[in-house]
Design a protein around this motif. Structure first.
Motif, mmCIF file in Angstrom:
data_model
loop_
_atom_site.group_PDB
_atom_site.id
_atom_site.type_symbol
_atom_site.label_atom_id
_atom_site.label_comp_id
_atom_site.label_asym_id
_atom_site.label_seq_id
_atom_site.Cartn_x
_atom_site.Cartn_y
_atom_site.Cartn_z
ATOM 1 N N ALA A 1 -64.841 -31.600 3.912
ATOM 2 C CA ALA A 1 -65.473 -32.892 3.607
ATOM 3 C C ALA A 1 -65.715 -33.056 2.115
ATOM 4 O O ALA A 1 -66.836 -33.288 1.666
ATOM 5 C CB ALA A 1 -66.775 -33.039 4.386
ATOM 6 N N GLY A 2 -64.672 -32.890 1.312
ATOM 7 C CA GLY A 2 -64.802 -33.187 -0.107
ATOM 8 C C GLY A 2 -65.393 -32.056 -0.928
ATOM 9 O O GLY A 2 -65.159 -30.882 -0.682
ATOM 10 N N ARG A 3 -66.218 -32.411 -1.891
ATOM 11 C CA ARG A 3 -66.741 -31.463 -2.872
ATOM 12 C C ARG A 3 -68.262 -31.368 -2.775
ATOM 13 O O ARG A 3 -68.940 -32.321 -2.428
ATOM 14 C CB ARG A 3 -66.346 -31.898 -4.278
ATOM 15 C CG ARG A 3 -66.961 -31.083 -5.403
ATOM 16 C CD ARG A 3 -66.487 -31.573 -6.751
ATOM 17 N NE ARG A 3 -65.069 -31.285 -6.949
ATOM 18 C CZ ARG A 3 -64.375 -31.658 -8.031
ATOM 19 N NH1 ARG A 3 -64.970 -32.358 -8.984
ATOM 20 N NH2 ARG A 3 -63.105 -31.346 -8.146
ATOM 21 N N ALA A 4 -68.756 -30.169 -3.055
ATOM 22 C CA ALA A 4 -70.201 -29.940 -3.115
ATOM 23 C C ALA A 4 -70.523 -29.238 -4.430
ATOM 24 O O ALA A 4 -69.729 -28.441 -4.929
ATOM 25 C CB ALA A 4 -70.674 -29.112 -1.928
ATOM 26 N N VAL A 5 -71.678 -29.546 -4.962
ATOM 27 C CA VAL A 5 -72.160 -28.915 -6.192
ATOM 28 C C VAL A 5 -73.555 -28.375 -5.921
ATOM 29 O O VAL A 5 -74.397 -29.074 -5.354
ATOM 30 C CB VAL A 5 -72.188 -29.910 -7.368
ATOM 31 C CG1 VAL A 5 -72.783 -29.243 -8.607
ATOM 32 C CG2 VAL A 5 -70.792 -30.427 -7.664
ATOM 33 N N THR A 6 -73.777 -27.129 -6.294
ATOM 34 C CA THR A 6 -75.100 -26.526 -6.126
ATOM 35 C C THR A 6 -75.545 -25.890 -7.429
ATOM 36 O O THR A 6 -74.733 -25.324 -8.173
ATOM 37 C CB THR A 6 -75.091 -25.476 -4.986
ATOM 38 O OG1 THR A 6 -76.390 -24.886 -4.882
ATOM 39 C CG2 THR A 6 -74.075 -24.379 -5.241
ATOM 40 N N ARG A 7 -76.832 -26.003 -7.705
ATOM 41 C CA ARG A 7 -77.424 -25.419 -8.908
ATOM 42 C C ARG A 7 -78.702 -24.703 -8.521
ATOM 43 O O ARG A 7 -79.368 -25.090 -7.554
ATOM 44 C CB ARG A 7 -77.712 -26.499 -9.961
ATOM 45 C CG ARG A 7 -76.479 -27.240 -10.447
ATOM 46 C CD ARG A 7 -76.848 -28.313 -11.474
ATOM 47 N NE ARG A 7 -75.676 -28.991 -11.990
ATOM 48 C CZ ARG A 7 -75.121 -30.066 -11.421
ATOM 49 N NH1 ARG A 7 -75.657 -30.567 -10.316
ATOM 50 N NH2 ARG A 7 -74.058 -30.635 -11.951
ATOM 51 N N GLY A 8 -79.046 -23.690 -9.290
ATOM 52 C CA GLY A 8 -80.249 -22.943 -8.970
ATOM 53 C C GLY A 8 -80.875 -22.290 -10.183
ATOM 54 O O GLY A 8 -80.188 -22.002 -11.177
ATOM 55 N N VAL A 9 -82.178 -22.064 -10.092
ATOM 56 C CA VAL A 9 -82.936 -21.358 -11.120
ATOM 57 C C VAL A 9 -83.785 -20.307 -10.422
ATOM 58 O O VAL A 9 -84.424 -20.596 -9.394
ATOM 59 C CB VAL A 9 -83.835 -22.312 -11.928
ATOM 60 C CG1 VAL A 9 -84.698 -21.526 -12.908
ATOM 61 C CG2 VAL A 9 -83.001 -23.341 -12.666
ATOM 62 N N GLU A 10 -83.770 -19.075 -10.939
ATOM 63 C CA GLU A 10 -84.557 -17.994 -10.353
ATOM 64 C C GLU A 10 -85.445 -17.359 -11.415
ATOM 65 O O GLU A 10 -85.011 -17.132 -12.549
ATOM 66 C CB GLU A 10 -83.639 -16.919 -9.750
ATOM 67 C CG GLU A 10 -82.839 -17.396 -8.554
ATOM 68 C CD GLU A 10 -81.986 -16.299 -7.945
ATOM 69 O OE1 GLU A 10 -82.224 -15.118 -8.286
ATOM 70 O OE2 GLU A 10 -81.090 -16.611 -7.141
#
Length: 727
Positions: A569-578
């Motif tokens: 289903a297309g594209r996904a973008v994920t970002r995170g800070v720890e």
């Protein structure tokens, strides 16, 4: 000068390859536990073995959970251990088992390995006892030695390896809680006999349980008026038995070579019976007011390997390993109504799966020129998996034309080649460059669908670097660029339907998708670390992943039944800070008691193209999660507590479907008292807040309106006590 020029050109070539290297791929197998090799290389450059710290000194970012930390709370499942590791969350929808997630991503994005390899199908990580584990390695960024099927990261569980002369340890414990109880036992033996040494770790657990669950379902027409209200009251009884065995033999040969044989046996037996009593106060009644169900599942896994390490001239080393892997799973799912039911049913589904495989892994390592640790190797294997499904109604075969039921066979041949160079450019700056090619050929055939064949490959360059900031004693910065992927599982590819009894949008059938493509991800990681006292750390890290070909499950009505199917289903973008910190209280207070503190916090954001917002996030990803811990030691007593928190929220899966991630709070405590050097008692309490397990979801169903469903499984605090003896 020539050496520096060659390495500069290699770095430039790898960096330029990232934008255009994605070739479609299907699964590949991971490999190679090279922690020991990296450690030896680091010792030669950075100092003594006692001062070596993998978290601080390795160029590749890594967290190592030691056996002491693993055993601290007396857990009976490795899943419970991992929920206290920074950056890891555990999704447990029904209170049993759990899915391990890094960066909030599960469902195959987080790679789980045992001794650097994936376990056969049917094996569940929650059946692995912590007592047979030596350490857990958490790799936040991909490396060339392991499979790059690690979009979120890799958790490598290393089984017992350390041999201590004359080790004899026995643990006997008991567990009890809200609706469950059972004993546990563990045995550890190891010794050295001349040029040979051995170790054996064995663990058994048994549990009986009884618990209650309720669910409510409501439907509303387009005007918002209620048209249906249903309530289900369920009661489940069952039992679980687990057995783990990990024997290891080591021989030291002439010339310094070593030969090691290590095996792993896992056996799980699960039985349960559940009865749901459904009542309808508005709208049409459910077709099955009273429905019983039972599950009988047997799973066995055997893995054995032979490892030869040959030391060569000039410090070179050849490490070769061959393994045999097998797994078998048998499951019976039965559902029936009581005598006299208006719509009687007596349905039995019998499932069998058998997997056999072999792997060969090799690595050549050598220090070349100055401060270059070169490694190259291969990882190849072949596996064959057979699945069968038989369905019976009132004792009669549902598909008489298939005398042995629905059958399928999958054959997978794979090969991976890699090369890597860890280069200390200066005493404060090190660079890791790696490249891995993985190819796989898959053939899937069955008696209810056409034979499918695929051949694909992926080329994955990896760059990681560590820079120790000048004029500081403990400040350093890391950066990594990786290309990773996630391949479809066999279950997702086989177009065989698994049916539900009360078929509806909130309880659909499931079918695989043979056209499903792999997901490819480009990732960037950066972190700052500050080591400001012995045992004291502060870390701040950020990451991003762009996932192409994102897979999600879509529920649709095919004209007769509701069906859930995985789709790209297309594209996904994920970002995170720890954010993470840990330190002894003495680091800030000179005369403080022996108290150790730790805390971590992770925030995640994601967006899925093709799904309208708001809340079009990756399925199951917790927006915010944190962990607090404290340990105190005085004389013979060691005690501590841990609090894990996970934020909930709504997730839009498709235009018509949403799920709700339930907020979770877990408070645990433990105490260890040493009577003498050979006897000690460990007591632990978990789920002290008595939080239930809740699942919510909604679906906009044509002709029926909005359907809301909530299911709740009751839970309460639990107690574990273990007597640990050395003899």
């Amino acid at each position: 000068m020539l050496s520096s020029l060659r390495m500069t050109l290699l770095a430039a070539a790898l960096a330029s390859a990232f934008p255009a290297l994605a070739q479609e791929t299907a699964g590949a197998a991971p490999k190679a536990d090279a922690a020991a090799d990296q450690k030896m290389q680091k010792v030669e450059v950075r100092g003594t073995a006692d001062s070596y710290d993998a978290r601080r000194d390795d160029t590749a970012t890594k967290i190592v959970v030691t056996q002491v930390e693993i055993a601290k709370y007396g857990d009976t499942s490795v899943v419970d251990v991992l929920k206290r590791v920074p950056g890891i969350t555990v999704s447990t929808p029904n209170g049993r088992g759990g899915e391990i997630r890094m960066r909030g991503l599960g469902a195959g994005y987080t790679q789980i390995l045992i001794n650097g390899e994936r376990a056969p199908g049917g094996f569940t990580i929650d059946s692995l006892s912590p007592d047979v584990i030596e350490r857990i390695e958490v790799l936040r960024a991909a490396s060339a030695e392991f499979s790059t099927q690690s979009v979120a990261g890799t958790v490598n569980i290393v089984l017992k390896k350390t041999v201590r002369s004359g080790q004899r340890e026995f643990k006997l414990g008991a567990r009890t809680g809200s609706g469950f109880q059972g004993p546990t036992a563990n045995l550890q033996l190891s010794d050295k006999l001349g040029t040979m040494s051995y170790s054996v770790a064995a663990s058994v657990m048994a549990e009986q349980f009884s618990r209650r669950g309720v669910s409510d379902e409501q439907a509303f027409d387009p005007a918002g008026q209620p048209v249906q209200v249903r309530h289900a009251d369920g009661h489940e009884d069952g039992r679980l038995k687990l057995f783990n065995l990990a024997p290891r033999l080591n021989w030291t040969l002439e010339g310094g070579d070593t030969l090691t044989s290590q095996s792993f046996v896992n056996s799980a037996r699960f039985r349960n019976h559940n009865q749901d009593v459904n009542t309808t106060s508005l709208g049409p009644a459910t077709p099955y007011p009273v429905l019983d169900s039972a599950v009988r599942s047997d799973n066995d896994v055997l893995r054995t390997e032979l490892n030869w390490v040959h030391k060569m001239a000039d410090g070179a080393k050849l490490d070769v390993k061959a393994s045999l892997i097998g797994g078998q799973n048998t499951t019976d799912n039965r559902r029936w109504t009581p005598p006299g039911a208006a719509r009687p049913i007596d349905n039995l589904v019998h499932l069998e799966a058998d997997e056999r495989g072999t792997t060969t892994v090799g690595k050549f390592s050598k220090t070349i020129m100055k401060d270059h640790a070169l490694g190259m190797g291969w990882d190849g294997g072949y596996s064959r998996r057979t699945d069968s499904r038989e369905e019976f109604e009132a004792g009669n075969r549902v598909f008489p034309a298939l005398p042995k039921g629905e059958e399928s066979e999958s054959r997978v041949g794979r090969l991976a080649l890699y090369a890597q160079d860890e280069w200390n450019l200066t005493p404060r700056w090190s660079l890791y460059l790696g490249a891995r090619w993985e190819g796989i050929r898959t053939t899937t055939s069955g008696n209810t669908f056409a034979t499918g064949r695929s051949r694909s490959s992926v080329w994955s360059p990896v760059l990681q670097t560590l820079w120790k900031i000048p004029e500081t004693k403990g400040d350093q910065v890391r950066f990594a660029v990786t290309r990773t992927y996630k391949a479809p599982s066999f279950q997702q590819l086989i177009p065989r339907r698994q049916t539900s009894i009360d078929n509806r949008s909130t309880d659909p059938d499931y079918a695989g998708n043979p056209d499903l493509q792999p997901e490819l991800a480009l990732g960037f990681d950066a972190s700052y670390e500050h080591y400001w006292a012995e045992g004291a750390l502060f870390s701040l890290s950020a990451s991003t992943r762009r996932i192409d070909g994102y897979t999600r499950y879509l529920v649709d009505f095919d004209g007769a039944r509701w069906v859930a199917m995985p789709m790209n289903a297309g594209r996904a973008v994920t970002r995170g800070v720890e954010l993470e910190t840990k330190f002894p209280l003495k680091a800030v207070m000179k005369d403080a008691p022996a108290i150790d503190l730790r805390a971590s916090l992770s925030a995640n954001w994601s967006r899925v193209d093709g799904v309208p917002g708001p809340d079009n996030r990756l399925d199951g990803q917790a927006p915010l999660a944190g962990n607090l811990g404290i340990d105190y030691k005085r004389a013979a007593l060691t005690t501590g507590a841990s609090f894990a928190w996970k934020q909930g929220g709504q997730i839009r899966v498709s235009e018509r479907q949403t799920t709700t991630l339930q907020a979770r709070r877990d408070l645990e405590a433990y105490a260890l008292y040493k009577f003498n050097p050979k006897q000690q008692l460990r007591v632990a309490l978990s789920n002290l807040l008595g939080q239930d397990f809740v699942n919510r979801g909604s679906f906009a169903e044509e002709g029926r309106g909005l359907v809301l469903r909530e299911a709740r499984i009751e839970a309460g605090p639990s107690l574990r006590a273990t007597l640990e003896l050395k003899f």
